[in-house]
Design a protein around this motif. Structure first.
Motif, PDB file in Angstrom:
ATOM      1  N   LYS A  82       0.813  -1.210   0.000  1.00 51.71           N
ATOM      2  CA  LYS A  82       0.000   0.000   0.000  1.00 51.71           C
ATOM      3  C   LYS A  82       0.852   1.267   0.000  1.00 51.71           C
ATOM      4  CE  LYS A  82      -0.413  -0.117   5.060  1.00 51.71           C
ATOM      5  NZ  LYS A  82      -1.330  -0.242   6.218  1.00 51.71           N
ATOM      6  N   ARG A  83       2.163   1.084   0.277  1.00 50.73           N
ATOM      7  CA  ARG A  83       3.063   2.221   0.310  1.00 50.73           C
ATOM      8  C   ARG A  83       4.416   1.825  -0.273  1.00 50.73           C
ATOM      9  NH1 ARG A  83       3.853   4.372   6.044  1.00 50.73           N
ATOM     10  NH2 ARG A  83       1.722   5.069   5.634  1.00 50.73           N
ATOM     11  N   ILE A  84       4.955   2.726  -1.080  1.00 51.46           N
ATOM     12  CA  ILE A  84       6.301   2.550  -1.611  1.00 51.46           C
ATOM     13  C   ILE A  84       7.191   3.598  -0.967  1.00 51.46           C
ATOM     14  CG2 ILE A  84       7.752   2.560  -3.664  1.00 51.46           C
ATOM     15  CD1 ILE A  84       5.123   2.135  -5.289  1.00 51.46           C
ATOM     16  N   ILE A  85       8.224   3.167  -0.280  1.00 50.41           N
ATOM     17  CA  ILE A  85       9.205   4.089   0.277  1.00 50.41           C
ATOM     18  C   ILE A  85      10.356   4.217  -0.718  1.00 50.41           C
ATOM     19  CG2 ILE A  85      10.933   4.454   2.081  1.00 50.41           C
ATOM     20  CD1 ILE A  85       9.082   3.060   4.048  1.00 50.41           C
ATOM     21  N   LEU A  86      10.602   5.426  -1.166  1.00 47.97           N
ATOM     22  CA  LEU A  86      11.724   5.715  -2.051  1.00 47.97           C
ATOM     23  C   LEU A  86      12.805   6.394  -1.215  1.00 47.97           C
ATOM     24  CD1 LEU A  86      12.740   5.685  -5.019  1.00 47.97           C
ATOM     25  CD2 LEU A  86      11.710   7.955  -5.277  1.00 47.97           C
ATOM     26  N   CYS A  87      14.020   5.872  -1.264  1.00 47.20           N
ATOM     27  CA  CYS A  87      15.097   6.433  -0.450  1.00 47.20           C
ATOM     28  C   CYS A  87      16.419   6.250  -1.181  1.00 47.20           C
ATOM     29  CB  CYS A  87      15.156   5.760   0.923  1.00 47.20           C
ATOM     30  SG  CYS A  87      15.574   3.996   0.849  1.00 47.20           S
ATOM     31  N   SER A  88      17.499   6.708  -0.563  1.00 43.88           N
ATOM     32  CA  SER A  88      18.817   6.566  -1.163  1.00 43.88           C
ATOM     33  C   SER A  88      19.872   6.497  -0.064  1.00 43.88           C
ATOM     34  CB  SER A  88      19.102   7.751  -2.101  1.00 43.88           C
ATOM     35  OG  SER A  88      20.300   7.557  -2.822  1.00 43.88           O
ATOM     36  N   GLY A  89      20.800   5.565  -0.199  1.00 48.74           N
ATOM     37  CA  GLY A  89      21.923   5.526   0.725  1.00 48.74           C
ATOM     38  C   GLY A  89      21.687   4.766   2.013  1.00 48.74           C
ATOM     39  N   LYS A  90      22.420   5.145   3.060  1.00 47.41           N
ATOM     40  CA  LYS A  90      22.489   4.400   4.311  1.00 47.41           C
ATOM     41  C   LYS A  90      21.152   4.202   4.994  1.00 47.41           C
ATOM     42  CE  LYS A  90      23.694   6.287   8.189  1.00 47.41           C
ATOM     43  NZ  LYS A  90      22.621   5.777   9.098  1.00 47.41           N
ATOM     44  N   THR A  99       5.301  -6.620   5.063  1.00 35.94           N
ATOM     45  CA  THR A  99       5.276  -6.991   3.651  1.00 35.94           C
ATOM     46  C   THR A  99       4.331  -6.105   2.844  1.00 35.94           C
ATOM     47  OG1 THR A  99       3.565  -8.655   4.091  1.00 35.94           O
ATOM     48  CG2 THR A  99       5.873  -9.395   4.130  1.00 35.94           C
ATOM     49  N   ASP A 100       3.641  -5.187   3.544  1.00 30.66           N
ATOM     50  CA  ASP A 100       2.714  -4.276   2.866  1.00 30.66           C
ATOM     51  C   ASP A 100       3.390  -2.964   2.456  1.00 30.66           C
ATOM     52  OD1 ASP A 100       3.033  -3.633   5.589  1.00 30.66           O
ATOM     53  OD2 ASP A 100       1.164  -2.488   5.611  1.00 30.66           O
ATOM     54  N   ILE A 101       4.682  -2.831   2.761  1.00 29.69           N
ATOM     55  CA  ILE A 101       5.434  -1.621   2.396  1.00 29.69           C
ATOM     56  C   ILE A 101       6.702  -2.035   1.652  1.00 29.69           C
ATOM     57  CG2 ILE A 101       6.714   0.381   3.269  1.00 29.69           C
ATOM     58  CD1 ILE A 101       4.732   0.595   5.532  1.00 29.69           C
ATOM     59  N   ALA A 102       6.858  -1.505   0.447  1.00 34.74           N
ATOM     60  CA  ALA A 102       8.035  -1.808  -0.376  1.00 34.74           C
ATOM     61  C   ALA A 102       9.051  -0.682  -0.256  1.00 34.74           C
ATOM     62  CB  ALA A 102       7.618  -1.991  -1.837  1.00 34.74           C
ATOM     63  N   ILE A 103      10.321  -1.042  -0.253  1.00 31.86           N
ATOM     64  CA  ILE A 103      11.399  -0.053  -0.154  1.00 31.86           C
ATOM     65  C   ILE A 103      12.220  -0.087  -1.435  1.00 31.86           C
ATOM     66  CG2 ILE A 103      13.346   0.784   1.205  1.00 31.86           C
ATOM     67  CD1 ILE A 103      12.328  -0.947   3.535  1.00 31.86           C
ATOM     68  N   LEU A 129      11.991   3.670 -12.263  1.00 34.93           N
ATOM     69  CA  LEU A 129      11.039   3.977 -11.195  1.00 34.93           C
ATOM     70  C   LEU A 129       9.607   3.726 -11.652  1.00 34.93           C
ATOM     71  CD1 LEU A 129      10.348   5.041  -8.391  1.00 34.93           C
ATOM     72  CD2 LEU A 129      10.407   7.362  -9.317  1.00 34.93           C
ATOM     73  N   ASN A 130       9.273   4.139 -12.857  1.00 33.83           N
ATOM     74  CA  ASN A 130       7.914   3.914 -13.373  1.00 33.83           C
ATOM     75  C   ASN A 130       7.598   2.430 -13.463  1.00 33.83           C
ATOM     76  OD1 ASN A 130       7.315   6.634 -13.612  1.00 33.83           O
ATOM     77  ND2 ASN A 130       8.012   6.769 -15.723  1.00 33.83           N
ATOM     78  N   ALA A 131       8.583   1.633 -13.834  1.00 34.24           N
ATOM     79  CA  ALA A 131       8.384   0.188 -13.922  1.00 34.24           C
ATOM     80  C   ALA A 131       8.100  -0.406 -12.544  1.00 34.24           C
ATOM     81  CB  ALA A 131       9.614  -0.478 -14.535  1.00 34.24           C
ATOM     82  N   GLN A 132       8.785   0.093 -11.521  1.00 32.51           N
ATOM     83  CA  GLN A 132       8.550  -0.379 -10.160  1.00 32.51           C
ATOM     84  C   GLN A 132       7.181   0.059  -9.655  1.00 32.51           C
ATOM     85  OE1 GLN A 132      10.287  -2.330  -7.998  1.00 32.51           O
ATOM     86  NE2 GLN A 132      11.877  -2.760  -9.516  1.00 32.51           N
ATOM     87  N   TRP A 167       8.797   9.677   0.077  1.00 31.97           N
ATOM     88  CA  TRP A 167      10.246   9.896   0.049  1.00 31.97           C
ATOM     89  C   TRP A 167      10.765   9.937   1.479  1.00 31.97           C
ATOM     90  CZ3 TRP A 167      14.503   9.515  -2.598  1.00 31.97           C
ATOM     91  CH2 TRP A 167      15.667  10.170  -2.144  1.00 31.97           C
ATOM     92  N   VAL A 168      11.834   9.211   1.765  1.00 27.16           N
ATOM     93  CA  VAL A 168      12.439   9.192   3.098  1.00 27.16           C
ATOM     94  C   VAL A 168      13.927   9.486   2.971  1.00 27.16           C
ATOM     95  CG1 VAL A 168      12.954   7.809   5.144  1.00 27.16           C
ATOM     96  CG2 VAL A 168      10.751   7.531   3.979  1.00 27.16           C
TER      97      VAL A 168
END
Length: 355
Positions: free
Chosen positions: A244-252, A267-271, A285-288, A299-300
């Motif tokens: 239900k939620r996609i977390i987009l992040c970068s790095g550590k 398992t309901d949140i993808a990173i 990103l669009n494919a994901q 965005w985190v």
């Protein structure tokens, strides 16, 4: 050989036996493979021979004679030359020299590493006036690599941020590449890619510190021989039909989020982790996002709101971003108190997974 050398050898033997490589091995393998291709590798910086975080050990010394031995210069009879120099504390002068060297030697890999990414501040004029704009101003291409250790680990305001936001603000017209890489294999491939391109552009990488020895920051050795560079890495833990939620992040910060995700069986949140920020991998990103239809995008980042990649991401994705999580806006890159840092880091992760 001392105890530390024996421990290093045991650790290395165990990794290879498991068919894995860590960051240090993958980095040296990247340089070694380039040398075997007949290309030179040149590196300078304030503690590059050992590596600021004691991971590289590129130059060894015989304990009785103090004679130095550079392993990468003894791979084959015919190979490139590995040159590595600990430089003086003048980022402006040293980075300016290496930029000029990269212009004069476009077929070789030229690297400057900051002791901490924050220290690129001392070379800001070189970055703004020359590295970011050399193609636009003078049609001169440079393949210079800048390795800038970056990440919030409670070490204070002078040892946390390589000022990612400044580099992203300078990005336009394909003038350079900005990455924040989290796997040894990806680092191996991005370094080789610098010379595989039929053009040259500067590479700015937000390098790891604590992740150099993180147990999850390992790659299968086959990912080096058969793999490729991934601009974006998807989630293999979440269940696509439940997300239900996609977390987009970068790095550590990815590893902090991953620990929470798996510990709490979310398992309901993808990173998704961005390994390359510029040029931005919009197609990937669009494919994901297509894989998780209907899920909100968040965005985190661990940097303050007015720093890091947030405004860059917002400018690109706009209303596609439903929420964002970060530290509050700040005049200083980070707190100087370890307890406050830990509290802030905990809050970022909790907010990312809050319903």
């Amino acid at each position: 050989m001392g105890c530390s050398s024996k421990a290093f050898k045991a650790s290395l033997t165990k990794l290879i036996a498991e068919n894995k490589v860590d960051w240090a091995i993958a980095e040296l393998m990247a340089y070694g493979s380039i040398l075997l291709d007949g290309k030179d590798v040149r590196m300078s910086g304030q503690d590059v021979r050992r590596g600021t975080f004691s991971h590289r050990h590129a130059v060894l010394r015989e304990e009785n004679t103090n004679e130095e031995y550079i392993r990468l210069n003894h791979l084959a009879e015919k190979q490139g030359k590995f040159r590595i120099y600990n430089s003086l504390l003048s980022e402006f002068g040293v980075l300016g020299f290496e930029f000029g060297y990269s212009l004069a030697s476009p077929d070789h890999l030229v690297i400057w590493e900051a002791q901490f990414g924050d220290f690129n501040n001392g070379a800001q004029t070189i970055i703004d006036q020359f590295i970011a704009a050399s193609v636009s101003k003078w049609q001169r291409m440079s393949g210079l690599v800048m390795l800038l250790p970056h990440g919030y680990e409670g070490q204070g305001p002078e040892h946390s941020s390589a000022r990612l936001e400044r580099f992203l603000q300078l990005c336009a017209e394909g003038n350079m590449i900005v990455t924040n890489i989290t796997t040894p294999a990806n680092f191996f491939h991005v370094m080789r890619r610098q010379l595989a391109f039929d053009f040259r552009r500067p590479l700015v990488n937000m390098s790891p510190k604590s992740l150099l020895r993180h147990p999850l920051v390992q790659s299968n050795i086959n990912e080096l021989s058969e793999g490729k560079f991934h601009e974006l890495i998807g989630d293999n833990y979440a269940e696509p039909t439940k997300v239900k939620r996609i977390i987009l992040c970068s790095g550590k910060v990815y590893f902090d989020l991953l620990e929470y995700q798996q510990k709490n069986n979310r398992t309901d949140i993808a990173i998704l982790r961005l390994e390359q920020l510029y040029p931005f991998p919009m197609t990937q990103l669009n494919a994901q996002m297509e894989k998780y239809k209907g899920a909100e995008l968040m965005w985190v980042q661990e940097e303050p709101r007015n720093m890091g990649a947030w405004f860059y991401i917002w400018n690109l994705l706009g209303i596609k971003i439903n929420k964002k999580v970060s530290r509050k806006s700040s005049a200083s890159p980070a707190t100087g108190f370890a307890k406050i840092h830990a509290k802030e880091q905990h809050e970022i992760v909790e907010q990312a997974f809050a319903d």
